[in-house]
Design a protein around this motif. Structure first.
Motif, PDB file in Angstrom:
ATOM      1  N   GLY A 151       0.214   3.153  -9.690  1.00  0.00           N
ATOM      2  CA  GLY A 151       0.137   3.520  -8.280  1.00  0.00           C
ATOM      3  C   GLY A 151       1.285   4.419  -7.854  1.00  0.00           C
ATOM      4  O   GLY A 151       1.083   5.378  -7.106  1.00  0.00           O
ATOM      5  N   VAL A 152       2.493   4.145  -8.354  1.00  0.00           N
ATOM      6  CA  VAL A 152       3.639   4.995  -8.032  1.00  0.00           C
ATOM      7  C   VAL A 152       3.427   6.407  -8.585  1.00  0.00           C
ATOM      8  O   VAL A 152       3.712   7.407  -7.920  1.00  0.00           O
ATOM      9  CB  VAL A 152       4.931   4.374  -8.585  1.00  0.00           C
ATOM     10  CG1 VAL A 152       6.100   5.352  -8.460  1.00  0.00           C
ATOM     11  CG2 VAL A 152       5.255   3.075  -7.860  1.00  0.00           C
ATOM     12  N   GLY A 153       2.915   6.496  -9.820  1.00  0.00           N
ATOM     13  CA  GLY A 153       2.660   7.811 -10.413  1.00  0.00           C
ATOM     14  C   GLY A 153       1.597   8.595  -9.669  1.00  0.00           C
ATOM     15  O   GLY A 153       1.769   9.797  -9.402  1.00  0.00           O
ATOM     16  N   VAL A 154       0.494   7.938  -9.326  1.00  0.00           N
ATOM     17  CA  VAL A 154      -0.575   8.608  -8.584  1.00  0.00           C
ATOM     18  C   VAL A 154      -0.079   9.029  -7.204  1.00  0.00           C
ATOM     19  O   VAL A 154      -0.403  10.122  -6.717  1.00  0.00           O
ATOM     20  CB  VAL A 154      -1.802   7.682  -8.477  1.00  0.00           C
ATOM     21  CG1 VAL A 154      -2.832   8.259  -7.514  1.00  0.00           C
ATOM     22  CG2 VAL A 154      -2.429   7.465  -9.844  1.00  0.00           C
ATOM     23  N   ALA A 155       0.732   8.185  -6.570  1.00  0.00           N
ATOM     24  CA  ALA A 155       1.275   8.529  -5.253  1.00  0.00           C
ATOM     25  C   ALA A 155       2.148   9.780  -5.331  1.00  0.00           C
ATOM     26  O   ALA A 155       2.101  10.637  -4.443  1.00  0.00           O
ATOM     27  CB  ALA A 155       2.079   7.354  -4.701  1.00  0.00           C
ATOM     28  N   ALA A 156       2.946   9.906  -6.407  1.00  0.00           N
ATOM     29  CA  ALA A 156       3.792  11.093  -6.567  1.00  0.00           C
ATOM     30  C   ALA A 156       2.947  12.354  -6.725  1.00  0.00           C
ATOM     31  O   ALA A 156       3.251  13.406  -6.142  1.00  0.00           O
ATOM     32  CB  ALA A 156       4.717  10.916  -7.764  1.00  0.00           C
ATOM     33  N   PRO A 167       0.805  -1.233   0.000  1.00  0.00           N
ATOM     34  CA  PRO A 167       0.000   0.000   0.000  1.00  0.00           C
ATOM     35  C   PRO A 167       0.831   1.272   0.000  1.00  0.00           C
ATOM     36  O   PRO A 167       0.376   2.300  -0.486  1.00  0.00           O
ATOM     37  CB  PRO A 167      -0.831  -0.135   1.286  1.00  0.00           C
ATOM     38  CG  PRO A 167      -0.902  -1.596   1.549  1.00  0.00           C
ATOM     39  CD  PRO A 167       0.397  -2.163   1.069  1.00  0.00           C
ATOM     40  N   ASP A 168       2.061   1.216   0.542  1.00  0.00           N
ATOM     41  CA  ASP A 168       2.929   2.389   0.527  1.00  0.00           C
ATOM     42  C   ASP A 168       3.276   2.803  -0.892  1.00  0.00           C
ATOM     43  O   ASP A 168       3.208   3.981  -1.254  1.00  0.00           O
ATOM     44  CB  ASP A 168       4.234   2.107   1.283  1.00  0.00           C
ATOM     45  CG  ASP A 168       4.017   1.431   2.623  1.00  0.00           C
ATOM     46  OD1 ASP A 168       3.577   0.268   2.607  1.00  0.00           O
ATOM     47  OD2 ASP A 168       4.309   2.043   3.654  1.00  0.00           O
ATOM     48  N   PHE A 169       3.650   1.819  -1.717  1.00  0.00           N
ATOM     49  CA  PHE A 169       4.173   2.119  -3.043  1.00  0.00           C
ATOM     50  C   PHE A 169       3.071   2.314  -4.080  1.00  0.00           C
ATOM     51  O   PHE A 169       3.270   3.044  -5.057  1.00  0.00           O
ATOM     52  CB  PHE A 169       5.123   1.006  -3.497  1.00  0.00           C
ATOM     53  CG  PHE A 169       6.528   1.187  -3.007  1.00  0.00           C
ATOM     54  CD1 PHE A 169       7.501   1.745  -3.804  1.00  0.00           C
ATOM     55  CD2 PHE A 169       6.877   0.809  -1.725  1.00  0.00           C
ATOM     56  CE1 PHE A 169       8.800   1.923  -3.344  1.00  0.00           C
ATOM     57  CE2 PHE A 169       8.156   0.977  -1.249  1.00  0.00           C
ATOM     58  CZ  PHE A 169       9.127   1.538  -2.065  1.00  0.00           C
ATOM     59  N   VAL A 170       1.950   1.655  -3.913  1.00  0.00           N
ATOM     60  CA  VAL A 170       0.895   1.785  -4.924  1.00  0.00           C
ATOM     61  C   VAL A 170      -0.045   2.943  -4.623  1.00  0.00           C
ATOM     62  O   VAL A 170      -1.065   3.097  -5.287  1.00  0.00           O
ATOM     63  CB  VAL A 170       0.088   0.475  -5.063  1.00  0.00           C
ATOM     64  CG1 VAL A 170       0.992  -0.663  -5.508  1.00  0.00           C
ATOM     65  CG2 VAL A 170      -0.618   0.109  -3.764  1.00  0.00           C
ATOM     66  N   GLY A 171       0.282   3.776  -3.643  1.00  0.00           N
ATOM     67  CA  GLY A 171      -0.420   5.033  -3.461  1.00  0.00           C
ATOM     68  C   GLY A 171      -1.606   5.031  -2.531  1.00  0.00           C
ATOM     69  O   GLY A 171      -2.227   6.085  -2.337  1.00  0.00           O
ATOM     70  N   LEU A 172      -1.920   3.904  -1.907  1.00  0.00           N
ATOM     71  CA  LEU A 172      -3.134   3.860  -1.085  1.00  0.00           C
ATOM     72  C   LEU A 172      -2.991   4.690   0.188  1.00  0.00           C
ATOM     73  O   LEU A 172      -3.897   5.448   0.547  1.00  0.00           O
ATOM     74  CB  LEU A 172      -3.468   2.406  -0.737  1.00  0.00           C
ATOM     75  CG  LEU A 172      -3.775   1.490  -1.914  1.00  0.00           C
ATOM     76  CD1 LEU A 172      -4.205   0.125  -1.411  1.00  0.00           C
ATOM     77  CD2 LEU A 172      -4.833   2.081  -2.820  1.00  0.00           C
ATOM     78  N   THR A 173      -1.860   4.559   0.877  1.00  0.00           N
ATOM     79  CA  THR A 173      -1.695   5.327   2.102  1.00  0.00           C
ATOM     80  C   THR A 173      -1.523   6.818   1.810  1.00  0.00           C
ATOM     81  O   THR A 173      -1.947   7.665   2.603  1.00  0.00           O
ATOM     82  CB  THR A 173      -0.490   4.813   2.906  1.00  0.00           C
ATOM     83  OG1 THR A 173       0.684   4.838   2.081  1.00  0.00           O
ATOM     84  CG2 THR A 173      -0.727   3.383   3.367  1.00  0.00           C
TER      85      THR A 173
END
Length: 362
Positions: free
Chosen positions: A177-182, A117-123
């Protein structure tokens, strides 16, 4: 058969404990090493939690803590244990459990050790929802928690829709997910930049992740999430190994692929949302708990329950360190988990590079 039958069966490098009901209608197979490892993790988590309950500015002997927990303590001890320390300890155990289970679900579904969840943007999405409520609407603690849950759910739906193209490929899902998290992380920084100084400080502490401050409302929130979603995840988690082999292989073995994937994804999102809503986006527990549990159990995939117990033990130990890192200050536990996670990630990359080097030499 006149009664239940208990058998030990060697299977490769592992030994399975097989329990059969009368008549053989029901059988349960348990890997003996996984059972021993899970029991050790549970005892470790509970032991560290007991130490956290007994230590602090007002040390309390362990026997007095135990008497207070069963309702036989004196009023002073009861106040310190039940009102000051027990909510923090329960938050630590429950959030660690939720993050460990959520991490192994998403790493299994994405077939990627970085698919937590950290890397795919959920948190990060949960943090965005909480910051919007906290900084733009001056929300209360419960409203901030609700905003975190809504933000996590909305982010998961957005990532899925953006990654969907004639189905969802695990690698594309992780990259999206990494892109959305950024993007969301930049938006979170903008919200903090535009806020007042006192609000920015409070928001930044929440973003680090802390178990010092949440009360019984947050305990109830994450406890309900774990109580409802963890059994669902455990029931459908038996299909994770088959899903990791591909949809066709899983279907050939009778696995309801789409239903299992959707149920597991929803359970993982709900667990991550509940944990983040209660204590903020605590980093790296969901990433590190599954592979560490896998090494301890001696299996390629740890399973949801060992990873959940590893998450509880990791966060309890990290909170013990956080309370003692600086003599006159209580460090947010997210700082400790981030440091440990950085060390783990460095080791993981080094280990992967060494394995590739050995494979090339062969």
């Amino acid at each position: 058969m006149s009664g239940p039958l208990l058998q030990l069966r060697p299977s490769g490098r592992t030994t399975r404990l097989v329990v059969r009901s009368r008549g053989g209608r029901l059988s349960l197979r348990v890997h003996l090493r996984a059972l021993v490892a899970g029991t050790a993790l549970l005892l470790t988590a509970l032991g560290v939690a007991l130490v956290n309950l007994s230590s602090g500015d007002f040390p309390i002997p362990v026997p007095d803590v135990l008497r207070s927990l069963v309702g036989q303590g004196d009023p002073g001890t009861d106040f310190i244990v039940h009102e000051l320390r027990l909510p923090r300890v329960l938050i630590t155990l429950l959030v660690g459990t939720a993050l460990g289970a959520s991490g192994t679900i998403f790493q299994g579904l994405t077939r990627n050790p970085l698919g937590s969840p950290d890397f795919v943007g959920l948190t990060v999405g949960a943090a965005t929802g909480a910051l919007i409520v906290l900084l733009l609407f001056n929300g209360t603690g419960f409203q901030v928690a609700a905003g975190a849950i809504v933000g996590c759910l909305a982010t998961s739906v957005a990532i899925y829709l953006l990654a969907f193209r004639r189905g969802v490929q695990p690698f594309r899902l992780v990259l999206m997910g990494v892109g959305v998290a950024a993007l969301l992380d930049s938006f979170n920084s903008f919200l903090i930049y535009r806020s007042r100084l006192d609000e920015a400080i409070a928001a930044q502490v929440w973003l680090i992740g802390s178990v010092n401050g949440p009360g019984w409302t947050e305990v109830t929130l994450v406890a309900v999430a774990v109580a409802v979603l963890l059994p669902v995840a455990l029931y459908h988690g038996r299909h994770l190994d088959m899903l990791a082999l591909g949809d066709e292989t899983a279907m050939l073995h009778g696995v309801p692929v789409e239903r299992s994937r959707v149920v597991l994804a929803l359970a993982g999102v709900g667990l991550a949302a509940g944990a983040t809503a209660a204590a903020g986006p605590i980093a790296f527990v969901a990433l590190a708990a599954p592979p560490l549990a896998a090494r301890l159990t001696g299996s390629p995939n740890a399973g949801i329950l060992p990873a959940a117990l590893m998450g509880a033990a990791l966060l309890a130990a990290s909170d013990w360190v956080a309370q003692r890192l600086l003599p006159d200050d209580d460090v947010p536990v997210g700082l400790v988990t981030a440091a440990l996670g950085g060390i783990y990630l460095t080791w993981l990359l080094f280990h992967e590079r060494r394995n590739r080097g050995q494979g090339a030499q062969r």
